[in-house]
Write a protein that holds these residues in place. Structure first.
Motif, short mmCIF file in Angstrom:
data_model
loop_
_atom_site.label_atom_id
_atom_site.label_comp_id
_atom_site.label_asym_id
_atom_site.label_seq_id
_atom_site.Cartn_x
_atom_site.Cartn_y
_atom_site.Cartn_z
N ILE A 106 115.68 25.22 -42.82
CA ILE A 106 114.25 24.99 -43.03
C ILE A 106 113.77 25.63 -44.34
CG2 ILE A 106 111.97 25.53 -42.07
CD1 ILE A 106 113.21 25.14 -39.32
N THR A 107 114.34 26.75 -44.71
CA THR A 107 113.88 27.45 -45.91
C THR A 107 113.99 26.60 -47.17
OG1 THR A 107 114.43 29.58 -44.90
CG2 THR A 107 114.14 29.55 -47.28
N PRO A 108 115.14 25.97 -47.45
CA PRO A 108 115.20 25.12 -48.64
C PRO A 108 114.21 23.95 -48.57
CG PRO A 108 117.42 25.51 -47.81
CD PRO A 108 116.47 26.06 -46.80
N GLY A 109 114.03 23.40 -47.38
CA GLY A 109 113.07 22.30 -47.20
C GLY A 109 111.64 22.75 -47.47
N LEU A 110 111.30 23.96 -46.98
CA LEU A 110 109.97 24.49 -47.24
C LEU A 110 109.76 24.74 -48.74
CD1 LEU A 110 109.47 27.02 -44.31
CD2 LEU A 110 108.12 24.98 -44.77
N GLN A 111 110.79 25.27 -49.38
CA GLN A 111 110.68 25.54 -50.81
C GLN A 111 110.44 24.25 -51.59
OE1 GLN A 111 110.66 28.69 -52.21
NE2 GLN A 111 109.97 27.56 -54.00
N SER A 112 111.21 23.21 -51.27
CA SER A 112 111.04 21.91 -51.95
C SER A 112 109.66 21.33 -51.65
CB SER A 112 112.11 20.92 -51.50
OG SER A 112 113.38 21.39 -51.86
N TYR A 113 109.21 21.46 -50.41
CA TYR A 113 107.90 20.95 -49.99
C TYR A 113 106.79 21.62 -50.80
CZ TYR A 113 103.79 20.38 -46.99
OH TYR A 113 102.53 20.12 -46.50
N PHE A 114 106.82 22.96 -50.87
CA PHE A 114 105.76 23.67 -51.59
C PHE A 114 105.84 23.47 -53.10
CE2 PHE A 114 105.37 26.16 -47.59
CZ PHE A 114 104.04 25.88 -47.35
N ASP A 115 107.05 23.30 -53.64
CA ASP A 115 107.18 22.98 -55.07
C ASP A 115 106.54 21.63 -55.37
OD1 ASP A 115 108.51 25.36 -55.53
OD2 ASP A 115 110.52 24.45 -55.58
N ALA A 116 106.83 20.65 -54.52
CA ALA A 116 106.24 19.31 -54.71
C ALA A 116 104.73 19.36 -54.51
CB ALA A 116 106.88 18.31 -53.74
#
Length: 185
Positions: A106-116
């Motif tokens: 989930i952490t990499p997905g959250l990071q990509s989500y917030f970057d986008a």
């Protein structure tokens, strides 16, 4: 006089059993896993005569292992706790692998989500940035669904293991009960 011989004979038989147990202990002194034994000797039920009770000698009622109950309980507790911790560790390692993986975590997905999201906020009119944000949101939702599915599968597996172990314990208890019944007869 016959009673005197009977008393003497019972004493000799008891002493013979005591010597046999002692010999067994001496013979197995270096045998791994052997537990020292002792014969439990008791007086036979006395006979009542007009003047009172007269003894009828002795007998061996049981041969017991000599062991330290506290240490035995400690070993059982430590063994049980160790097995519990190993099972818990196995389940936690699976969970850790699932959550920390770059593909399913989930952490990499959250990071990509917030970057986008940050990119989309900086330029709200930028259509590709908004599409990227929506795509990352779908990817994050997919990751959450994957984790949830994996956790459900793991939970079902643990439930099946518990059911299997409960059935096995029940079968063993039934088997022990039948052995006890056979011994009692």
């Amino acid at each position: 006089m016959a009673n005197l011989f009977g008393i003497g004979l019972s004493g000799l038989k008891t002493a013979q059993t005591q010597l046999s147990v002692t010999g067994q202990n001496i013979t197995n002194v270096n045998t791994a896993g052997y537990t020292r034994q002792t014969a439990l000797q008791v007086a036979q039920t006395p006979s009542f005569s007009g003047a009172g009770y007269l003894g009828n000698g002795s007998k061996v009622v049981d041969v017991e292992r000599i062991y330290n109950q506290f240490l035995t309980n400690q070993v059982r507790t430590a063994t049980s706790t160790n097995a519990e911790v190993q099972a818990f560790q196995s389940q936690l390692e699976q969970l850790n692998t699932l959550v920390s993986s770059s593909a399913t975590g989930i952490t990499p997905g959250l990071q990509s989500y917030f970057d986008a999201l940050q990119t989309a906020i900086e330029d709200p009119a930028n259509l590709p940035a908004r599409q990227l944000f929506l795509s990352e949101a779908e990817g994050l939702a997919s990751r959450f669904n994957t984790v949830q599915t994996s956790l459900t599968t793991q939970n079902q597996f643990i439930g099946q293991q518990m059911s299997t172990l409960a059935d096995q314990a029940s079968r063993l208890a039934t088997s022990i009960a039948s052995y006890n019944d056979s011994i009692a007869v």
